[in-house]
Design a protein around this motif. Structure first.
Motif, PDB file in Angstrom:
ATOM      1  N   ALA A 107      58.314  45.351  34.573  1.00  0.00           N
ATOM      2  CA  ALA A 107      58.037  46.276  35.675  1.00  0.00           C
ATOM      3  C   ALA A 107      56.919  47.242  35.340  1.00  0.00           C
ATOM      4  N   ASP A 108      56.824  47.651  34.048  1.00  0.00           N
ATOM      5  CA  ASP A 108      55.784  48.614  33.689  1.00  0.00           C
ATOM      6  C   ASP A 108      54.392  47.995  33.722  1.00  0.00           C
ATOM      7  N   VAL A 109      54.319  46.666  33.814  1.00  0.00           N
ATOM      8  CA  VAL A 109      53.038  45.974  34.013  1.00  0.00           C
ATOM      9  C   VAL A 109      52.766  45.810  35.503  1.00  0.00           C
ATOM     10  N   LEU A 110      53.793  45.410  36.242  1.00  0.00           N
ATOM     11  CA  LEU A 110      53.617  45.076  37.650  1.00  0.00           C
ATOM     12  C   LEU A 110      53.490  46.291  38.562  1.00  0.00           C
ATOM     13  N   GLU A 111      54.263  47.335  38.298  1.00  0.00           N
ATOM     14  CA  GLU A 111      54.288  48.474  39.223  1.00  0.00           C
ATOM     15  C   GLU A 111      52.943  49.182  39.375  1.00  0.00           C
ATOM     16  N   PRO A 112      52.241  49.526  38.260  1.00  0.00           N
ATOM     17  CA  PRO A 112      50.939  50.168  38.454  1.00  0.00           C
ATOM     18  C   PRO A 112      49.915  49.264  39.128  1.00  0.00           C
ATOM     19  N   ALA A 114      47.668  38.850  34.745  1.00  0.00           N
ATOM     20  CA  ALA A 114      48.578  37.772  34.360  1.00  0.00           C
ATOM     21  C   ALA A 114      48.243  37.250  32.965  1.00  0.00           C
ATOM     22  N   LYS A 115      46.971  37.112  32.693  1.00  0.00           N
ATOM     23  CA  LYS A 115      46.541  36.640  31.368  1.00  0.00           C
ATOM     24  C   LYS A 115      46.967  37.633  30.293  1.00  0.00           C
ATOM     25  N   ALA A 116      46.790  38.913  30.552  1.00  0.00           N
ATOM     26  CA  ALA A 116      47.165  39.945  29.578  1.00  0.00           C
ATOM     27  C   ALA A 116      48.679  39.987  29.378  1.00  0.00           C
ATOM     28  N   GLY A 151      50.691  37.434  29.776  1.00  0.00           N
ATOM     29  CA  GLY A 151      51.170  36.176  29.230  1.00  0.00           C
ATOM     30  C   GLY A 151      52.118  35.430  30.142  1.00  0.00           C
ATOM     31  N   THR A 152      52.092  35.758  31.428  1.00  0.00           N
ATOM     32  CA  THR A 152      52.943  35.077  32.408  1.00  0.00           C
ATOM     33  C   THR A 152      52.296  35.161  33.778  1.00  0.00           C
ATOM     34  N   ALA A 153      52.667  34.240  34.662  1.00  0.00           N
ATOM     35  CA  ALA A 153      52.044  34.193  35.988  1.00  0.00           C
ATOM     36  C   ALA A 153      52.386  35.424  36.822  1.00  0.00           C
ATOM     37  N   ILE A 154      51.401  35.889  37.576  1.00  0.00           N
ATOM     38  CA  ILE A 154      51.599  36.970  38.556  1.00  0.00           C
ATOM     39  C   ILE A 154      50.994  36.478  39.861  1.00  0.00           C
ATOM     40  N   THR A 155      51.794  36.423  40.895  1.00  0.00           N
ATOM     41  CA  THR A 155      51.329  35.964  42.202  1.00  0.00           C
ATOM     42  C   THR A 155      51.373  37.113  43.197  1.00  0.00           C
ATOM     43  N   LEU A 156      50.248  37.338  43.859  1.00  0.00           N
ATOM     44  CA  LEU A 156      50.202  38.324  44.937  1.00  0.00           C
ATOM     45  C   LEU A 156      50.846  37.679  46.153  1.00  0.00           C
ATOM     46  N   LYS A 157      52.118  37.981  46.376  1.00  0.00           N
ATOM     47  CA  LYS A 157      52.914  37.281  47.386  1.00  0.00           C
ATOM     48  C   LYS A 157      52.501  37.645  48.803  1.00  0.00           C
ATOM     49  N   GLY A 158      52.176  38.913  49.026  1.00  0.00           N
ATOM     50  CA  GLY A 158      51.813  39.328  50.366  1.00  0.00           C
ATOM     51  C   GLY A 158      51.690  40.836  50.476  1.00  0.00           C
ATOM     52  N   PHE A 159      51.322  41.292  51.657  1.00  0.00           N
ATOM     53  CA  PHE A 159      51.177  42.726  51.881  1.00  0.00           C
ATOM     54  C   PHE A 159      51.477  43.054  53.335  1.00  0.00           C
ATOM     55  N   VAL A 160      51.790  44.309  53.568  1.00  0.00           N
ATOM     56  CA  VAL A 160      51.926  44.861  54.918  1.00  0.00           C
ATOM     57  C   VAL A 160      51.064  46.107  54.968  1.00  0.00           C
ATOM     58  N   ARG A 161      50.232  46.213  55.986  1.00  0.00           N
ATOM     59  CA  ARG A 161      49.470  47.449  56.219  1.00  0.00           C
ATOM     60  C   ARG A 161      49.752  47.876  57.649  1.00  0.00           C
ATOM     61  N   MET A 162      50.395  49.008  57.819  1.00  0.00           N
ATOM     62  CA  MET A 162      50.754  49.499  59.143  1.00  0.00           C
ATOM     63  C   MET A 162      50.072  50.843  59.373  1.00  0.00           C
ATOM     64  N   GLN A 163      49.183  50.868  60.336  1.00  0.00           N
ATOM     65  CA  GLN A 163      48.453  52.092  60.664  1.00  0.00           C
ATOM     66  C   GLN A 163      48.923  52.633  62.005  1.00  0.00           C
ATOM     67  N   LEU A 164      49.183  53.907  62.024  1.00  0.00           N
ATOM     68  CA  LEU A 164      49.691  54.560  63.218  1.00  0.00           C
ATOM     69  C   LEU A 164      48.789  54.326  64.419  1.00  0.00           C
TER      70      LEU A 164
END
Length: 308
Positions: free
Chosen positions: A179-184, A270-272, A274-287
């Motif tokens: 998590a400390d890799v993925l969250e930031p 992901a290389k740093a 040592g395991t796969a990281i996939t950008l699964k998706g995003f939501v952007r909601m603007q008022l």
């Protein structure tokens, strides 16, 4: 010939940033068709697509909430921005956003849920708030993102209180990394999404009709170049390709460093790790996206200046 009103000129000017007289001419050339007038201005190099996407015309709040590996976003509208500062309204938006973690993107299902701490539904509570606050409000939409493992990060731009503001973003990273890799990383990508307004995760997710619209605009621009037909075709396809790359999240230039593609940033992480990281998706909601609101006082000023 369709009547071109001051309000129409003002609306087109707000959406495109083009000059007032150019807007008036564009509407005249397109018989008052707003979308066609936007394309006309863009074909003449007088407006940008990004200008339209960045405009909002409704008030209220967007809320985001994250629980474990899923996150939800909700938009609740009001008539004025004053209501967004109301604690009753803020509490309602925060509560229904947390509830949306159960219903996902189904706004009707969310409205039918029991409102916590009461014997009424979310819809009934909203009706009661309208009577209490004295202003029309609506539960407009919800969205959700979820990963099987990894993290979902949120970011709120122009937050009035934590989790509530004018732009809410969710980003999901699928990975077995810590998590400390993925969250930031997810947080930075969420900030990028807020700033860069991608239209899809990758080019395959872009609306074909939107690409065809860009192709038509590029064709009209290229037609005045005087170049041979085969060169014009290359110019057209190059313009569409550039639009697609700038509109898809993974091929956008990362706003954090100003040079790397978002997809390359994820690959490097992901290389740093040592395991796969996939950008699964995003939501952007603007008022207020897609909602028009009359501003007759400004229309009067436009009318006076344009001689309408």
């Amino acid at each position: 010939m369709a009547e071109i009103t001051a309000g129409m000129v003002k609306d087109l000017r707000d959406k495109t940033g083009a000059g007032m007289m150019d807007c008036k001419k564009a509407l005249a050339e397109t018989a008052g068709d707003m979308e066609a007038a936007i394309d006309w201005l863009r074909a003449k190099g007088l407006a940008s697509a990004a200008k339209k996407a960045g405009r909002t015309a409704a008030e209220g709040l967007v809320g985001v909430a994250v629980s474990g590996t899923k996150g939800a976003a909700v938009e609740v509208n009001s008539e004025t921005d004053f209501v967004a500062k109301n604690e009753i309204f803020q509490g309602f938006v925060a509560t229904v956003t947390a509830l949306a973690l159960e219903t996902g993107a189904d706004a009707a299902a969310l409205a039918a849920l029991p409102y916590p701490g009461s014997d009424v539904t979310v819809a009934d509570k909203l009706t009661a708030n309208i009577a209490t606050i004295g202003e029309q409000q609506s539960l407009r939409r919800t969205a959700m993102i979820e990963v099987s493992q990894g993290v979902v990060a949120s970011y709120v731009h122009n937050a009035v209180v934590p989790g509530l503001g004018r732009i809410g973003v969710l980003v999901g990273l699928e990975s077995a990394a810590a998590a400390d890799v993925l969250e930031p990383l997810a947080k930075q990508i969420a900030m990028h999404v807020a700033a860069a307004s991608p239209l899809a995760l990758d080019e395959s997710g872009l609306d074909p009709a939107l690409l065809e619209r860009e192709r038509a605009i590029a064709r009209e621009k290229a037609a005045t170049s005087g170049k041979p037909a085969e060169i014009i075709e290359k110019m057209i396809e190059g313009g569409v390709r550039k639009f697609a790359q700038e509109s898809a999240l993974i091929t956008q230039v990362f706003v954090i460093d100003g040079k790397s593609k978002v997809g390359d940033v994820v690959a490097a992480a992901a290389k740093a790790a040592g395991t796969a990281i996939t950008l699964k998706g995003f939501v952007r909601m603007q008022l207020g996206e897609g909602i028009e609101k009359q501003q007759s006082d400004f229309a009067a000023e436009v009318a006076a200046a344009a001689g309408l």
